[in-house]
Enzyme design. Sequence first.
Site, mmCIF file in Angstrom:
data_model
loop_
_atom_site.group_PDB
_atom_site.id
_atom_site.type_symbol
_atom_site.label_atom_id
_atom_site.label_comp_id
_atom_site.label_asym_id
_atom_site.label_seq_id
_atom_site.Cartn_x
_atom_site.Cartn_y
_atom_site.Cartn_z
ATOM 1 N N GLN A 11 7.858 2.942 0.000
ATOM 2 C CA GLN A 11 7.908 4.323 0.493
ATOM 3 C C GLN A 11 7.877 4.375 2.022
ATOM 4 O OE1 GLN A 11 6.178 7.772 -1.833
ATOM 5 N NE2 GLN A 11 4.682 6.209 -2.325
ATOM 6 N N ILE A 36 5.513 -12.789 0.986
ATOM 7 C CA ILE A 36 4.402 -12.843 1.949
ATOM 8 C C ILE A 36 3.230 -13.680 1.450
ATOM 9 C CG2 ILE A 36 5.030 -10.629 2.990
ATOM 10 C CD1 ILE A 36 2.536 -9.425 1.549
ATOM 11 N N ASP A 101 -7.451 4.773 1.196
ATOM 12 C CA ASP A 101 -8.719 5.469 0.943
ATOM 13 C C ASP A 101 -9.515 4.792 -0.176
ATOM 14 O OD1 ASP A 101 -6.411 6.567 -0.615
ATOM 15 O OD2 ASP A 101 -7.997 7.617 -1.696
ATOM 16 N N TYR A 124 -7.755 -2.768 -7.052
ATOM 17 C CA TYR A 124 -6.834 -2.370 -5.988
ATOM 18 C C TYR A 124 -7.595 -2.181 -4.675
ATOM 19 C CZ TYR A 124 -3.872 0.604 -3.087
ATOM 20 O OH TYR A 124 -3.177 1.136 -2.026
#
Length: 291
Positions: A11, A36, A101, A124
């Site tokens: 995004q 990565i 957050d 996560y």
Amino acid sequence: MRVLITGCNGQVGHCLVEQLAGHAELLAVDRDQLDITDSVAVDTTVNEFKPDIIINAAAHTAVDKAEEEAELSYAINRDGPKYIAQAAANVGAAILHISTDYVFAGNKDGLYVENDETEPQGIYGQSKLAGEKAVIEACSKHIILRTAWVFGQHGNNFVKTMLRLAKDRDTLGIVGDQVGGPTCADDIASALITIAKQVVSGKNAQYGVYHFSGMPHVSWFEFAQTIFEQAEEQELLSSKPRLNSIATADYPTPAKRPANSKLDTKKIEQAFNIQPSDWRSALTDLKPYTN
């Protein structure tokens, strides 16, 4: 300005490429061009391109899947950023790294500031926090940008989901007891580019952790209401679905969501003159979200 973007098809990555095209020497890679989690591949790419800035927009963001895919989440969200930061330090580049957050428990009264205690509630958030720490340790020239509730024209997000569901359903139950700041991916990209330019110019290299998200803060239910009001105004829907506000407990998910995702953005405003994302204005043209 030589800029390496990882996660260029996500995004925010997509928006970064659009905004930087023609304005920087750009190397934009996604997982197909650069894994990565492969430290040798990262070193090789960075040493060959020698960027001034690396913007890491790559992440494993499937919050619920992360509960089952812990190893993959840590590989992408912790190890990858570590390798990128180490490679950045080796060539004297700065790293701008996107975080979330979800590093907070989400149970605070009021807004979360950058130095509040972190207490992620799931894989996560835990893997993203580990990534923050790895970047900070590996490269002194770092900016950690925590954001929340990201939406945009590219990729999957809440806005697209709502517009899709509205085509088939007359009634929708939307969580009303989780509050945060919807954040437009275009605005995140713009904020990162503003920071990158100031860092490269040497005028304002205030490294550290920053919060950037949208205002005003709303619940998912209120966010959905605004989406459908805009969709109706723009004649994308013949009629709005009826919305029912439901509790988090009524919509169980494998991963726990923060009840409070409200981020205080004063620090980034003062350091870089970056204003919060105006998410309402980002919804004034919803047609691209329906493609």
